[in-house]
Design an enzyme around this catalytic site. Structure first.
Site, mmCIF file in Angstrom:
data_model
loop_
_atom_site.group_PDB
_atom_site.id
_atom_site.type_symbol
_atom_site.label_atom_id
_atom_site.label_comp_id
_atom_site.label_asym_id
_atom_site.label_seq_id
_atom_site.Cartn_x
_atom_site.Cartn_y
_atom_site.Cartn_z
ATOM 1 N N HIS A 58 0.805 -1.217 0.000
ATOM 2 C CA HIS A 58 0.000 0.000 0.000
ATOM 3 C C HIS A 58 0.840 1.270 0.000
ATOM 4 O O HIS A 58 0.370 2.343 -0.360
ATOM 5 C CB HIS A 58 -0.938 -0.011 1.221
ATOM 6 C CG HIS A 58 -2.268 0.626 0.959
ATOM 7 N ND1 HIS A 58 -2.387 1.882 0.415
ATOM 8 C CD2 HIS A 58 -3.526 0.166 1.146
ATOM 9 C CE1 HIS A 58 -3.673 2.178 0.296
ATOM 10 N NE2 HIS A 58 -4.389 1.147 0.727
ATOM 11 N N ASP A 118 -1.841 2.465 -4.082
ATOM 12 C CA ASP A 118 -3.078 2.501 -3.307
ATOM 13 C C ASP A 118 -4.066 1.464 -3.834
ATOM 14 O O ASP A 118 -3.926 0.972 -4.951
ATOM 15 C CB ASP A 118 -3.701 3.896 -3.376
ATOM 16 C CG ASP A 118 -2.916 4.867 -2.514
ATOM 17 O OD1 ASP A 118 -2.232 4.408 -1.579
ATOM 18 O OD2 ASP A 118 -2.996 6.078 -2.786
#
Lengths: 454, 387
Positions: A427, A431
């Site tokens: 992450h 994203d």
């Protein structure tokens, strides 16, 4: 036992980060003359195989550690040398314990020992014996304070042993770890015979049997101890670092692979043995195309350089199970290569990976990773662990034949070949929405394999 | 230092005539723009014996460093001079305590020769309070009276050495500065800047290039356009010396000192030497040269073995006596290792961080630390803005 004047050779630290190493080979035999600058052994450090150059004049009297011994801590005695050749035979049956020295130092074992003892003693004098233990016992309190090493105290506290009952064998009656251990052994034996003998409470006795360093196996257990190889421990360390250190998430996608299979079939039909494409080869190319479309997935997280490095080239690491462990050979610059080239390169790399003949640059690096377990039809879906500093790894499950709604078909449905691909993403570099977008692009390419031509 | 002086034998201990005649081989020197020193000279037996003992102690000390490093008791930078002992010992015997020496980070031997005890050197390397820099410097930061270090930056000691010579000249002292640097550092620009100033002001500085053939892992011929380092001064006369023969080193260093004191200005000396070990502890030293080459230098050109032969030939000591010196040196160094190892590390208190920045009594009122809030008040012995 007493021996002529001698010096213990300790395991050397041949790299600044080395804490232990393997003794690959002795290049000198017992009785051989040693002179400064000569190599006496080959030592495998955490980084490389190094020559251990000896710096003194003398004779190798005794080798304490045989060739091939693994994970010898730095400073652990590995050999003994003497200055006088006549002294060599005296060390034929030399044992470290006999020399009256423990394994504290390499340069001079004997004089170093009292110092080491002193160091341990100093903190012991500052701490008090713990109060609860004193209350437990009915035995008359000993006079003055009890001397015990900090380690011994810690173990005693954990096991609930009163130090008063332990007989110290260290200097001036000091209680050492060994004393506690022998006490534990005794009390556990006694408690199994006469439950609750001596001062050990039953609770302490049971805890002592269950909480040892390694649980002692039952008499019927049968097992084999396999030493942890350097490779296995590196795999372990890196994967632990990955799972603990990366905020990862997974995105799974069911993808129809029928068209890709057809494409493969037709390409292979005209191959004339020049190549034989596997599903994996086509998937590597599909991943490459998807990675070009969503570069966030094809990136390194490099906090030390304060950058996220997005790659323009796509170097696909292919996870390969080898007899010794997992390896990830790399197909470099897949974006610039055709299917036949990718296919041939993978075959070559896998072959050499299995016999452990890969050069480091062939498996270190890579910008994105593929782990394919499609050959195992039990695997419907799985997740894999990111290979840092990469951000993306794709887990390819087996191909399943599923019924899908098909208005044109007679029965209102037809069969389709589908595969579940699961991406694990970091992450920090990519994203969730981007990860999903990558999966969508991958699905698009696989379901319309001619897009690989674009 | 006290231990070392008691160790010294007084000259009258040696029987018969006090002096011996030394004849150096033709190949000992090569000169540039000067008349080379005499190949024959007279010296005292005591000097030769002391030089031998000192070289053996330095070698034992360096080997102790090697062992301590491999036992992880010495950490970080550590550059050993095994093979190059003749230079530190030869120079020290040729000069007086008034003269100054400054060198690179290969400095353990010089520190010992200038008066620090083996214990103080080793304690420094192990980060103990008893070290020459109170355990806060390490291998590259060793100092002693008249010895200006141990310098961590390659070549940076050369201008400092010219400065030391300037001080001697300015104060009208009968002294000179021996400024040592390696063959690797000799290509630094600041070395040539120093040459220029030294010649311009006629400074009493001896620029000594310790040419051990390899700058780290690069052979001299692969790094230097001209490997005749003694000619590198161009307008400064030079002398190449066999640095593996302490008798030649001694004679050349004496010559250099006389040269400077007689007002002839700077001189470039090249001591051709060899290190048996790697550049530092992290260099195995065998990837850029062959083991045969090292073994050849060790067995054929070793400075200690060379002087030992002279001692025996000149009847200064017997084989057995030399062996006894070796044994006692070994014992002495082993004892010093133990003493150093037993010495405590610096106390973990803040005032220790701020001491030794200024000579005691000359401190500024306050000294800034890492951040303004860390400003130290010397009077208060605490942080200025904290309670």
């Amino acid at each position: 036992a007493s021996y002529p004047e001698h010096t213990i050779i300790g395991m050397p630290a041949l790299s600044p980060t080395m804490t232990q190493g393997n003794l690959a080979a002795w290049t000198k035999k017992e009785g051989d003359q040693l002179s400064p600058g000569e190599v006496i052994a080959e030592i495998e450090t955490d980084k490389a195989q190094m020559d251990f150059e000896f710096q003194e004049d003398g004779y190798l009297a005794k080798i304490l550690v045989p060739e091939g011994t693994k994970d010898i801590p730095v400073n652990k005695p590995i050999a003994v040398y003497v200055e006088d050749k006549a002294d060599v035979p005296a060390f034929k049956d030399f044992k470290l314990e006999d020399s009256g020295s423990d394994s504290k130092t390499s340069t001079k074992a004997q004089p170093a020992e009292p110092q080491a003892e002193k160091k341990q003693e100093a903190p012991a004098e500052e701490t008090k014996t713990s109060a609860p233990e004193a209350k437990k016992s009915d035995v008359a309190a000993p006079q003055g304070r009890i001397f015990a090493s900090p380690l011994a105290k810690t173990i005693a506290l954990e096991k609930g042993i009163s130090l008063k009952d332990v007989h110290g064998t260290g200097p001036r009656g000091r209680i050492t770890k060994a004393d506690i251990e022998s006490y534990l052994e005794k009390s556990s034996k006694q408690s199994s015979q006469t439950s609750g003998a001596a001062a050990a409470t039953p609770a302490a006795a049971t805890s002592s049997t269950t909480a040892g360093s390694a649980p002692s196996p039952s008499s019927t257990a049968s097992y084999e101890d396999v030493p942890i190889s350097t490779m296995r421990s590196i795999i372990g360390e890196r994967l632990l670092q990955s799972t603990q250190g990366i905020p990862s998430y997974i995105v799974s996608s069911k993808i129809s692979i029928s068209k890709l299979l057809k494409l493969r079939q037709s390409l292979n039909a005209t191959a004339n043995d020049k190549y034989k494409l596997s599903i994996n080869d086509l998937l590597v190319k599909a991943i490459t195309v998807a990675a070009k479309r969503v570069p966030d997935a094809n990136a390194y997280w490099l906090p030390n350089e304060n950058v996220i490095r997005k790659f323009k080239n796509v170097d696909v690491s292919v996870a390969v199970a080898t007899p010794t462990g997992l390896l990830t050979p790399i197909v470099k610059n897949c974006e610039a290569k055709g299917l036949s080239q990718i296919s041939n390169e993978i075959k070559e790399l896998v072959k050499r990976a299995r016999i452990n003949k890969l050069a480091p640059e062939e498996f270190q690096g890579g910008t994105i990773c593929i782990s394919n377990m499609g050959m195992n039809n039990a695997v419907n879906m799985f997740t894999s662990i990111i290979n840092p500093p990469q951000s993306t790894i794709l887990a390819i499950a087996t191909v399943e034949r599923v019924a899908v709604e098909d208005a044109a078909a007679e029965n209102g449905f037809s069969f389709d070949n589908q595969v579940t691909i699961t991406g694990t993403f970091d992450h920090r570099t990519i994203d969730g929405a981007k990860g999903a977008e990558f999966m969508k692009e991958l699905k698009t390419v696989i379901e319309n394999p001619l897009e690989m031509l674009l | 230092a006290t231990l070392k002086t008691t160790d010294k034998k007084a000259p009258e201990d040696i029987e018969g005539s006090d002096t011996v005649q030394i004849e150096l081989p033709e190949s000992s020197f090569e000169s540039y723009m000067l008349e080379p020193p005499d190949l024959s000279y007279e010296t005292s037996k005591a000097t030769l014996l002391q030089m031998y003992k000192d070289m053996v102690i330095i070698r034992r000390m360096e080997m102790a460093c090697d062992a301590l490093y491999k036992a992880k008791k010495i950490r970080g930078f550590c550059h050993l001079s095994v093979g190059q002992e003749a230079i530190a010992v030869g120079i020290e015997n040729a000069i007086t305590k008034l003269d100054s020496i400054i060198t690179s980070y290969r400095c353990h031997g010089f520190t010992f020769m200038r008066g620090a005890s083996v214990k103080a050197v080793l304690a420094e390397l192990m980060g103990r309070r008893a070290g020459v820099s109170y355990g806060k410097g390490g291998s590259m930061h060793l100092y002693a009276p008249g010895f200006y270090g141990g310098n961590g930056i390659v070549g940076a000691q050369v201008p400092l050495g010219a400065g030391l010579a300037f001080a001697h000249q300015y104060k009208n002292e009968d002294a000179c500065s021996f400024t040592l640097y390696g063959d690797g550092a000799s290509n630094q620009g600041q070395v040539f800047e120093s040459f220029n100033m030294a010649k311009l002001w006629n400074l009493p500085v001896v620029f000594c290039c310790e040419n051990n053939k390899y700058g780290m892992g690069t052979a001299a011929s692969r790094s230097s356009a001209m490997t005749e380092y003694f000619k590198r001064g161009q307008y400064i006369p030079g002398l190449k010396v066999n640095g593996m023969d302490i008798l030649a080193v001694y004679q050349a260093s004496k010559f250099a000192k006389d040269w400077c004191l007689s007002g002839k200005g700077p001189l470039v000396l090249e001591y051709e030497t060899y290190r048996y070990g790697g550049h530092s502890m992290s260099d195995p030293g065998t990837t850029y040269r062959t083991r045969d080459e090292i073994q050849h230098m060790r067995s054929k050109n070793d400075p200690i073995a060379g002087l030992k032969m002279h001692l025996i030939d000149l009847g200064i000591a017997t084989e057995a006596e030399v062996k006894a010196y070796d044994k006692s040196a070994r014992k002495y160094v082993d004892e010093q290792v133990e003493l150093a190892d037993a010495a405590p590390p610096p106390e973990a208190k803040l005032s220790i961080l701020f001491e030794d920045v200024y000579v005691k009594g000359t401190e500024t009122p306050t000294l800034r630390g890492r951040i303004p809030e860390d400003t130290w008040d010397f009077k208060k012995q605490g942080f200025a803005s904290r309670d």
